[in-house]
Design a protein around this motif. Structure first.
Motif, PDB file in Angstrom:
ATOM      1  N   TYR A  42      30.879  39.490  42.474  1.00  0.00           N
ATOM      2  CA  TYR A  42      31.172  38.094  42.117  1.00  0.00           C
ATOM      3  C   TYR A  42      30.291  37.082  42.853  1.00  0.00           C
ATOM      4  CZ  TYR A  42      35.414  40.401  40.452  1.00  0.00           C
ATOM      5  OH  TYR A  42      36.293  41.236  39.813  1.00  0.00           O
ATOM      6  N   ASP A  43      29.762  37.463  44.034  1.00  0.00           N
ATOM      7  CA  ASP A  43      28.958  36.553  44.856  1.00  0.00           C
ATOM      8  C   ASP A  43      29.719  35.246  45.127  1.00  0.00           C
ATOM      9  OD1 ASP A  43      26.661  35.835  46.319  1.00  0.00           O
ATOM     10  OD2 ASP A  43      25.866  34.689  44.620  1.00  0.00           O
ATOM     11  N   GLN A  44      30.993  35.373  45.453  1.00  0.00           N
ATOM     12  CA  GLN A  44      31.826  34.209  45.787  1.00  0.00           C
ATOM     13  C   GLN A  44      32.531  34.458  47.117  1.00  0.00           C
ATOM     14  OE1 GLN A  44      34.424  32.991  42.601  1.00  0.00           O
ATOM     15  NE2 GLN A  44      32.811  33.052  41.055  1.00  0.00           N
ATOM     16  N   ARG A  45      32.639  33.425  47.909  1.00  0.00           N
ATOM     17  CA  ARG A  45      33.150  33.568  49.264  1.00  0.00           C
ATOM     18  C   ARG A  45      34.609  34.023  49.295  1.00  0.00           C
ATOM     19  NH1 ARG A  45      31.981  28.548  53.059  1.00  0.00           N
ATOM     20  NH2 ARG A  45      29.862  29.214  52.525  1.00  0.00           N
ATOM     21  N   ASP A  46      35.424  33.551  48.354  1.00  0.00           N
ATOM     22  CA  ASP A  46      36.862  33.854  48.403  1.00  0.00           C
ATOM     23  C   ASP A  46      37.270  35.044  47.542  1.00  0.00           C
ATOM     24  OD1 ASP A  46      36.197  32.501  46.095  1.00  0.00           O
ATOM     25  OD2 ASP A  46      38.161  31.555  45.901  1.00  0.00           O
ATOM     26  N   VAL A  47      36.293  35.759  46.984  1.00  0.00           N
ATOM     27  CA  VAL A  47      36.601  36.920  46.145  1.00  0.00           C
ATOM     28  C   VAL A  47      35.856  38.135  46.689  1.00  0.00           C
ATOM     29  CG1 VAL A  47      36.625  37.870  43.812  1.00  0.00           C
ATOM     30  CG2 VAL A  47      36.778  35.402  44.135  1.00  0.00           C
ATOM     31  N   VAL A  48      36.579  39.240  46.840  1.00  0.00           N
ATOM     32  CA  VAL A  48      35.993  40.459  47.393  1.00  0.00           C
ATOM     33  C   VAL A  48      35.360  41.294  46.278  1.00  0.00           C
ATOM     34  CG1 VAL A  48      36.471  42.571  48.705  1.00  0.00           C
ATOM     35  CG2 VAL A  48      37.732  40.470  49.213  1.00  0.00           C
ATOM     36  N   ASP A  49      34.094  41.683  46.481  1.00  0.00           N
ATOM     37  CA  ASP A  49      33.459  42.616  45.543  1.00  0.00           C
ATOM     38  C   ASP A  49      34.120  43.982  45.662  1.00  0.00           C
ATOM     39  OD1 ASP A  49      31.763  40.546  44.990  1.00  0.00           O
ATOM     40  OD2 ASP A  49      30.051  41.340  46.110  1.00  0.00           O
ATOM     41  N   ASN A  75      28.921  35.847  36.724  1.00  0.00           N
ATOM     42  CA  ASN A  75      28.329  34.538  37.013  1.00  0.00           C
ATOM     43  C   ASN A  75      29.085  33.879  38.174  1.00  0.00           C
ATOM     44  OD1 ASN A  75      27.101  32.029  36.933  1.00  0.00           O
ATOM     45  ND2 ASN A  75      28.303  31.318  35.177  1.00  0.00           N
ATOM     46  N   SER A  76      28.376  33.623  39.263  1.00  0.00           N
ATOM     47  CA  SER A  76      29.029  33.057  40.453  1.00  0.00           C
ATOM     48  C   SER A  76      29.328  31.568  40.294  1.00  0.00           C
ATOM     49  CB  SER A  76      28.148  33.274  41.688  1.00  0.00           C
ATOM     50  OG  SER A  76      26.899  32.628  41.531  1.00  0.00           O
ATOM     51  N   LYS A  77      28.834  30.942  39.227  1.00  0.00           N
ATOM     52  CA  LYS A  77      29.070  29.510  38.997  1.00  0.00           C
ATOM     53  C   LYS A  77      30.257  29.252  38.074  1.00  0.00           C
ATOM     54  CE  LYS A  77      25.548  28.011  41.414  1.00  0.00           C
ATOM     55  NZ  LYS A  77      25.753  27.192  42.629  1.00  0.00           N
ATOM     56  N   ALA A  78      31.041  30.289  37.803  1.00  0.00           N
ATOM     57  CA  ALA A  78      32.190  30.142  36.913  1.00  0.00           C
ATOM     58  C   ALA A  78      33.277  31.111  37.354  1.00  0.00           C
ATOM     59  CB  ALA A  78      31.792  30.425  35.467  1.00  0.00           C
ATOM     60  N   PRO A  79      34.547  30.832  36.998  1.00  0.00           N
ATOM     61  CA  PRO A  79      35.621  31.786  37.354  1.00  0.00           C
ATOM     62  C   PRO A  79      35.453  33.075  36.564  1.00  0.00           C
ATOM     63  CG  PRO A  79      36.460  30.053  35.918  1.00  0.00           C
ATOM     64  CD  PRO A  79      35.064  29.654  36.293  1.00  0.00           C
ATOM     65  N   ALA A  80      35.760  34.204  37.217  1.00  0.00           N
ATOM     66  CA  ALA A  80      35.613  35.509  36.570  1.00  0.00           C
ATOM     67  C   ALA A  80      36.918  36.285  36.685  1.00  0.00           C
ATOM     68  CB  ALA A  80      34.487  36.294  37.237  1.00  0.00           C
ATOM     69  N   PRO A  81      37.193  37.205  35.762  1.00  0.00           N
ATOM     70  CA  PRO A  81      38.390  38.035  35.894  1.00  0.00           C
ATOM     71  C   PRO A  81      38.250  38.930  37.126  1.00  0.00           C
ATOM     72  CG  PRO A  81      36.978  38.847  34.109  1.00  0.00           C
ATOM     73  CD  PRO A  81      36.393  37.549  34.566  1.00  0.00           C
ATOM     74  N   MET A  82      39.266  38.951  37.972  1.00  0.00           N
ATOM     75  CA  MET A  82      39.157  39.641  39.258  1.00  0.00           C
ATOM     76  C   MET A  82      40.004  40.896  39.270  1.00  0.00           C
ATOM     77  SD  MET A  82      39.337  36.186  41.407  1.00  0.00           S
ATOM     78  CE  MET A  82      38.143  34.912  40.996  1.00  0.00           C
ATOM     79  N   VAL A  83      39.493  41.919  39.927  1.00  0.00           N
ATOM     80  CA  VAL A  83      40.256  43.158  40.108  1.00  0.00           C
ATOM     81  C   VAL A  83      41.474  42.863  40.952  1.00  0.00           C
ATOM     82  CG1 VAL A  83      40.186  45.494  41.043  1.00  0.00           C
ATOM     83  CG2 VAL A  83      38.180  44.557  39.872  1.00  0.00           C
TER      84      VAL A  83
END
Length: 463
Positions: A198-205, A451-459
């Motif tokens: 995800y390349d987002q700080r608050d979401v874990v890959d 896309n790190s510039k938009a919300p994504a479905p998260m595991v």
């Protein structure tokens, strides 16, 4: 072919309400009637009423003992293909068709038989010969009533060495034929890696590795003993969630207790991973496993930003230095959902080449068989779209700027866990020196970079 073990299980499940399968002639007569292949000019309310319109190939056949259900049957090119699958549970009330696993297994087996028989239907002598061989083939495909191999055409076409009943009492049921010739063993470890980045700080890959060890053992004897060992490099993460084939004769219980549901600790089983077994005649998966590897093979970042009628995309990929830089193929696919065809494309790639799909809704970035020395590649581009038509892909998840890049790759002679088979450790207790071939591979499976510039479905979201 009838399987008394299956009929006994059906009787156990249903008790006094059990309807036995009638004799072959009585079953055929009832089935022909149900399929309207006899007496089709006569209206029979039980069969022809409008309240009983059949929307599938699953029938209820009337017999002297009652209604036999489910009977899976279809009529193709002058032949009827039919089987009676086992329902692992009570028949009253009737369970939904989708919940009966025997139906899908039975259908796969019938389609395999049809695929084997139908090419010869114009040559009567050849077709009769093939139908005559079916009984022997079913001993291999479905030895105890459960289909093991539904690809009938791939089965052994030499019938001298197939026995109706094994001559040797020590021969297990899963060894349906005996091999004559030089002993040889082929082993292939296939690991698949799934990934969500995800390349987002608050979401874990997240990433997961699944392995399967496929074997093909051509060895003489009715019950040959083979021992195979899986090895790991020093300090490699252990194998977990190990599931073994039923032909494995003994196991260290600690090996089977190691699970990925619990964090790794000192008591985890680190090997050696030894598998003694009596192999089936055909190829089979000896075991499956997972492992908690520290890093995904390719780290990525994807940014998609909408600016007026155009969108700007940036993709950066980096191969981890511990990964073998030798691919059979490696490509990144960038789909554009809920938009029209790509009308204009300007781009720059640091490595590889970019192709546009025929329907103009997908960019395919072919990286090739190697990453450059820096192990990093990048793509930047500007895309504009035409008017959307029905043929262009839509997606309910990927709306707006929620989008992804999906990676496809295969690395031969490499596993992410480091797992390998030492050819010298394979023990075969038969005369003669066997030829042992071992290979391994890593394949991508559902490898997404969002896309790190938009919300994504998260595991999952962090607490």
């Amino acid at each position: 072919r009838r399987y008394p073990t299956v009929e006994l299980r059906a009787e156990t499940f249903n008790g006094s309400t059990h309807v036995p399968v009638p004799s072959d002639s009585a079953f055929l007569k009832a089935l022909l009637f149900e399929l309207r292949l006899v007496d089709d000019h006569v209206f029979v309310e039980q069969r022809d009423t409008c309240t009983r319109i059949n929307h599938s190939s699953v029938y209820s056949v009337c017999t002297a003992a009652g209604e036999l259900w489910p009977v899976l049957a279809f009529h193709k090119s002058g032949l009827i293909y039919a089987c009676v699958p086992l329902v692992e549970g009570t028949l009253e009330p009737r369970p939904p068709l989708l919940s009966v696993s025997g139906l899908s297994q039975g259908l796969a087996l019938l389609l395999g038989i049809m695929d084997y028989v139908s090419p010869s239907r114009k040559n009567e002598a050849e077709m009769n010969a093939k139908i005559g061989q079916l009984r022997n083939l079913l001993i291999q495909a479905c030895p105890l009533g459960t289909p093991l191999n539904t690809n009938i055409r791939s089965l052994n076409s030499s019938f001298e060495d197939i026995q109706e009943m094994p001559a040797d009492k020590d021969q297990p049921a899963w060894r349906s034929s005996t091999y004559k010739g030089k002993p040889q063993v082929n082993v292939c470890i296939t690991e698949k890696v799934k990934c969500m980045q995800y390349d987002q700080r608050d979401v874990v890959d997240t990433w997961q590795v699944y392995g399967a060890v496929n074997c093909k053992c051509d060895i003489e004897g009715s019950a040959p003993n083979v021992t195979l060992s899986l090895n790991l490099p020093t300090n490699a993460p252990p194998l977990q969630d190990i599931v073994v084939h039923h032909c494995v004769t003994s196991m260290d219980p600690a090996m089977l207790m190691s699970t990925s549901a619990e964090p790794l600790h000192d008591s985890v089983y680190n090997g050696p991973y030894k598998f003694p077994f009596i192999p089936p005649s055909d190829s089979f998966n000896l075991c499956y496993y997972t492992s908690q590897v520290p890093v995904p093979p390719i780290l990525g970042c994807y940014q998609l930003i909408e600016e007026g009628s155009q969108i700007k995309i940036t993709v950066n990929l980096k191969l981890h230095e511990s990964i073998k830089n030798s691919f059979e193929y490696c490509e990144a696919r960038i789909p554009f959902f809920n938009r029209g065809p790509i009308a204009q494309l300007e781009y720059k790639v640091s490595y590889g080449q970019l192709d546009l799909s025929r329907e103009k809704s997908l960019l395919v970035w072919v990286i090739g068989q190697k990453f450059p020395k820096s192990l990093e590649v990048s793509l930047t581009g500007t895309v504009s779209f035409g008017t959307a038509g029905k043929e262009h892909p839509t997606d309910y998840v990927c709306t707006g700027n929620t989008a992804y890049v999906k990676l496809y790759f295969r690395i031969p002679d490499f596993t992410l866990t480091g797992c390998y088979v030492d050819q010298h450790s394979v023990q075969i207790f038969v005369p003669g020196k066997p030829k042992i071939t071992a290979s391994r591979e890593l394949i991508s499976s559902d490898y997404y970079i969002w896309n790190s510039k938009a919300p994504a479905p998260m595991v999952y979201k962090p607490l």
